[in-house]
Design a protein around this motif. Structure first.
Motif, PDB file in Angstrom:
ATOM      1  N   VAL A  36       0.796  -0.957   0.081  1.00 49.06           N
ATOM      2  CA  VAL A  36       0.048   0.276  -0.415  1.00 49.06           C
ATOM      3  C   VAL A  36       0.665   1.013  -0.005  1.00 49.06           C
ATOM      4  N   ARG A 164      -3.282   2.007  13.413  1.00 51.69           N
ATOM      5  CA  ARG A 164      -3.452   3.401  13.315  1.00 51.69           C
ATOM      6  C   ARG A 164      -2.739   4.354  12.570  1.00 51.69           C
ATOM      7  N   GLN A 167      -1.725   3.095   8.834  1.00 52.06           N
ATOM      8  CA  GLN A 167      -2.164   3.195   8.554  1.00 52.06           C
ATOM      9  C   GLN A 167      -2.271   4.541   7.858  1.00 52.06           C
ATOM     10  N   PHE A 171      -0.994   6.266   4.296  1.00 48.26           N
ATOM     11  CA  PHE A 171      -2.198   6.495   3.414  1.00 48.26           C
ATOM     12  C   PHE A 171      -2.003   8.465   3.152  1.00 48.26           C
ATOM     13  N   ASN A 222      -5.359  -6.751  -2.248  1.00 48.26           N
ATOM     14  CA  ASN A 222      -5.590  -5.942  -2.639  1.00 48.26           C
ATOM     15  C   ASN A 222      -7.092  -5.634  -3.784  1.00 48.26           C
ATOM     16  N   CYS A 225      -9.925  -7.075  -1.197  1.00 50.97           N
ATOM     17  CA  CYS A 225     -10.114  -6.271  -0.253  1.00 50.97           C
ATOM     18  C   CYS A 225     -11.074  -5.138  -0.233  1.00 50.97           C
ATOM     19  N   ASN A 226     -11.509  -4.452   0.990  1.00 50.34           N
ATOM     20  CA  ASN A 226     -11.817  -3.107   1.100  1.00 50.34           C
ATOM     21  C   ASN A 226     -10.851  -2.008   1.923  1.00 50.34           C
ATOM     22  N   ASP A 227     -10.439  -2.662   2.912  1.00 49.70           N
ATOM     23  CA  ASP A 227      -9.540  -2.042   3.845  1.00 49.70           C
ATOM     24  C   ASP A 227      -8.372  -3.210   4.155  1.00 49.70           C
ATOM     25  N   LEU A 228      -7.980  -2.304   5.182  1.00 49.41           N
ATOM     26  CA  LEU A 228      -6.388  -2.300   5.678  1.00 49.41           C
ATOM     27  C   LEU A 228      -6.217  -3.724   6.078  1.00 49.41           C
ATOM     28  N   LYS A 229      -6.713  -4.089   7.074  1.00 50.03           N
ATOM     29  CA  LYS A 229      -7.172  -5.396   8.254  1.00 50.03           C
ATOM     30  C   LYS A 229      -7.588  -6.817   7.296  1.00 50.03           C
ATOM     31  N   GLU A 230      -8.654  -6.550   6.528  1.00 50.89           N
ATOM     32  CA  GLU A 230      -9.451  -7.242   5.108  1.00 50.89           C
ATOM     33  C   GLU A 230      -8.161  -7.818   4.548  1.00 50.89           C
ATOM     34  N   MET A 231      -7.581  -7.531   4.185  1.00 54.95           N
ATOM     35  CA  MET A 231      -5.876  -7.209   3.420  1.00 54.95           C
ATOM     36  C   MET A 231      -4.980  -8.053   3.827  1.00 54.95           C
TER      37      MET A 231
ATOM     38  N   ASP B  86      -3.308   8.049  -2.451  1.00 51.60           N
ATOM     39  CA  ASP B  86      -3.447   7.273  -3.618  1.00 51.60           C
ATOM     40  C   ASP B  86      -4.992   6.284  -3.903  1.00 51.60           C
ATOM     41  N   TYR B  89      -5.869   3.697  -2.603  1.00 56.15           N
ATOM     42  CA  TYR B  89      -5.089   2.201  -0.872  1.00 56.15           C
ATOM     43  C   TYR B  89      -6.752   1.351  -0.461  1.00 56.15           C
ATOM     44  N   PRO B  90      -6.977   0.574   0.063  1.00 56.79           N
ATOM     45  CA  PRO B  90      -7.307  -0.080   0.619  1.00 56.79           C
ATOM     46  C   PRO B  90      -8.051   0.180   1.619  1.00 56.79           C
ATOM     47  N   ILE B  91      -9.627   1.756   1.179  1.00 56.68           N
ATOM     48  CA  ILE B  91      -9.245   1.911   2.954  1.00 56.68           C
ATOM     49  C   ILE B  91     -11.166   2.286   2.696  1.00 56.68           C
ATOM     50  N   ARG B  92     -12.112   2.335   3.483  1.00 59.70           N
ATOM     51  CA  ARG B  92     -13.321   2.721   3.434  1.00 59.70           C
ATOM     52  C   ARG B  92     -13.727   4.217   3.703  1.00 59.70           C
ATOM     53  N   ASP B  95     -13.018   5.032   7.744  1.00 57.31           N
ATOM     54  CA  ASP B  95     -12.077   4.880   8.246  1.00 57.31           C
ATOM     55  C   ASP B  95     -10.914   5.919   7.456  1.00 57.31           C
ATOM     56  N   MET B  99      -9.701   9.032  10.631  1.00 57.75           N
ATOM     57  CA  MET B  99      -8.073   9.438  10.329  1.00 57.75           C
ATOM     58  C   MET B  99      -8.154  10.856  11.444  1.00 57.75           C
ATOM     59  N   PRO B 109      -4.785   0.532  19.535  1.00 61.54           N
ATOM     60  CA  PRO B 109      -5.174   0.538  18.240  1.00 61.54           C
ATOM     61  C   PRO B 109      -6.849   0.694  17.329  1.00 61.54           C
ATOM     62  N   TYR B 111     -10.185   2.798  17.664  1.00 57.33           N
ATOM     63  CA  TYR B 111     -11.254   4.168  17.909  1.00 57.33           C
ATOM     64  C   TYR B 111     -11.890   4.435  19.383  1.00 57.33           C
ATOM     65  N   ARG B 135     -15.164   1.586  -0.632  1.00 56.28           N
ATOM     66  CA  ARG B 135     -13.760   1.871  -1.173  1.00 56.28           C
ATOM     67  C   ARG B 135     -13.832   3.174  -1.720  1.00 56.28           C
TER      68      ARG B 135
END
Lengths: 289, 253
Positions: A36, A164, A167, A171, A222, A225-231, B86, B89-92, B95, B99, B109, B111, B135
């Motif tokens: 990522v 966190r 991440q 990002f 990647n 998956c839709n989020d980092l933990k899933e990935m 980016d 980037y795999p993020i919803r 999330d 941030m 770890p 929130y 996503r």
């Protein structure tokens, strides 16, 4: 025909499977951040500098009888130094990142070759280039297993605690700085974790194959998956399943295990890309219909 | 005497000791809504980076509610240009918004429930609740910009800074973004500074205009003055229909 029961009861084979499983988990977790953050070639650079450290260790052992200076220690010194240099903001302000990677990569390898050249073979017989480049899975001992398990546990705990911040830093570094995160420290921590992962895995699958294990499972995850933990979780499962399959193929066919792992991962990656492309086209067709 | 949201005195700033902006003075008022215009390379982003504490000034002073940027920047919600992140980037969405609430509260770890509630409010404000589980790669440019706006709004900061939030958006999306900003400015009293090339929005949406081209001119009305036009030379096609832009300076601007 392979006698599976006899083969799997061997402590060497058991060690190989246990170490491989642990390294798969570690590589998937750290590899996810590598993918990522788009620092795959940083990983390549760090992995290849370990060759210099291995060469140094054999040289010191043979010529100065410093038997305590193990190849893994030499590899760790070179890899962590390379990681700190690459993560240094002072270096990145002065030089392009890819130039720094290129220099460390080539110089690290060259030093390894030179050190190996001066090893006194009457004192020790160093591992050949092939062992360093492609690993020595079948010669892992039980202490190797304990060391790899302990270091992996420490890294995974650190990742969980800093999740966190890692991440946010990977990002959006600007937002991370505004949130009070020490981005330089976070990058150094990530790069050093990459270095330690490379050192552990160099012993297992060799430095050539490290990139495969650290990038292919996370890159496959990647795609879906839709989020980092899933990935991270998906990459770990993919890595474990495919690597174990590769080891079984290796035992059955007597092909070197490190290379088999990389080929199985590579073929699976290509299948995933095709599957994703086909599913994307089918979805687009359904929408237009 | 009460401190201003942002106070800049005789600021000179740039990179590696080379000034990009010189002798800049600016006072942002409570509930202000200031648009910063100017040619590419004129120093707008350098000004933002200095206020945010991302680069140190060469000389002069920046104060955020009386504090230096290193301490005061936490009171600023910042919306970057969307190209800075980016999209793969795999993020919803939720999330990303969370941030914005990452303060220095130790090694946790996950929130807290309070943080999640604040993120929920911000998503409602920025109208992104309906796609909170998506996503970010699935979003349009306008939706992504609103997600970053929600992230900036989540800690309910007294100051909001936006770097070209409406660039490459269609007119509907631009209107939607400005509607949200006006609402934040009116209901929360948030002081807003926005970098924009969108001349049409200035007369309708902002309270004051500043023009940045190495130095800064501020007009207390939402109008572009003749002096600003001269400062910009012929670098803003929307302002004066003359030849192509020929400006130097920071590539980020």
């Amino acid at each position: 025909m392979t006698d599976w029961a006899l083969m799997l009861s061997s402590s060497l084979i058991q060690n190989m499977f246990i170490c491989t499983a642990i390294c798969c988990i570690l590589a998937a977790v750290i590899g996810t951040f590598v993918v990522v953050k788009r620092i795959v070639f940083v990983t390549g650079g760090i992995a290849h500098t370990t060759f210099g450290g291995v060469g140094l260790a054999f040289y010191l052992q043979s010529n100065f009888l410093m038997m305590w200076f193990k190849p893994m220690l030499g590899a760790a010194i070179f890899a962590v130094s390379a990681a700190v240099i690459m993560a240094s903001p002072k270096v990145s302000r002065m030089l392009r990142e890819d130039s720094v990677i290129g220099v460390l990569w080539s110089v690290g390898m060259a030093l390894g070759v030179i050190f190996m050249h001066y090893v006194d073979t009457s004192v020790i017989t160093p591992a050949g280039y092939e062992t360093v480049l492609f690993g020595s899975m079948v010669f892992l001992t039980r202490p190797d297993v304990y060391l790899i398990a302990a270091v992996t546990s420490a890294i995974l705990i650190l990742v969980a605690l800093l999740f966190r911040d890692l991440q946010l830093t990977t990002f959006d570094e600007t937002q991370a700085k505004l949130s009070g995160i020490n981005v330089t420290a976070m990058n150094v921590i990530l790069y050093v974790m990459v270095a330690i992962t490379c050192v552990l895995m160099a012993n297992l699958i060799g430095i050539i194959m490290i990139i495969a294990l650290m990038t292919i499972p996370p890159a496959m995850a990647n795609m879906f998956c839709n989020d980092l933990k899933e990935m991270i979780i998906s990459a770990t499962v993919i890595s474990l399943c495919l690597t174990m399959l590769a080891l079984l193929i290796s035992i059955a066919t007597d092909i070197p295990p490190g290379a088999t792992v990389a080929i199985v991962l590579g073929v699976s990656f290509m299948i995933s890309v095709i599957a994703r492309s086909v599913s994307g086209k089918l979805a687009a067709g359904r929408i237009s219909a | 005497m009460t401190s201003k949201p942002i106070e800049i005195k005789n600021l000179t700033s740039g990179y590696d000791g080379v000034p990009v902006i010189e002798n800049v003075n600016l006072e942002l008022r409570d509930s202000d809504f200031l648009a910063v215009i100017g040619p590419n390379g004129g120093g707008k982003t350098t000004l933002f980076k200095t206020i945010l504490g991302l680069i140190d000034p060469i000389s002069g002073e920046v104060r955020i509610n009386g504090l230096p940027p290193s301490k005061g920047s936490k009171q600023i919600g910042y919306v970057p240009q969307k190209e800075r992140t980016d999209p793969a980037y795999p993020i919803r969405v939720e999330d990303v918004v969370l941030m914005g609430l990452r303060g220095r509260k130790g090694l946790r770890p996950t929130y807290s429930a309070d943080a999640r509630e604040a993120a929920e409010r911000a998503m409602e404000y920025a109208e992104v609740l309906s796609f909170r589980r998506s996503r970010i790669s699935e979003l349009s440019g306008g939706q992504l910009q609103r997600v970053f706006l929600a992230r900036a709004l989540a800690p309910e900061p007294p100051i909001l800074m936006l770097d070209e939030p409406t660039a490459s958006l269609d007119p509907n999306m631009k209107d939607c973004t400005y509607d949200i900003l006006r609402k934040v400015n009116r209901e929360r009293g948030t002081a807003i500074v926005i970098i924009t090339h969108d001349m049409s929005s200035i007369s309708h949406d902002v309270k004051r205009v500043a023009c940045m081209n190495r130095r800064l001119i501020v007009n207390d009305a939402p109008e572009v003055t003749k002096e600003m036009l001269e400062l910009s030379l012929h670098c803003i096609p929307e302002l004066v229909h003359m030849g192509p832009c020929n400006c130097g300076g920071d590539k980020d601007d």
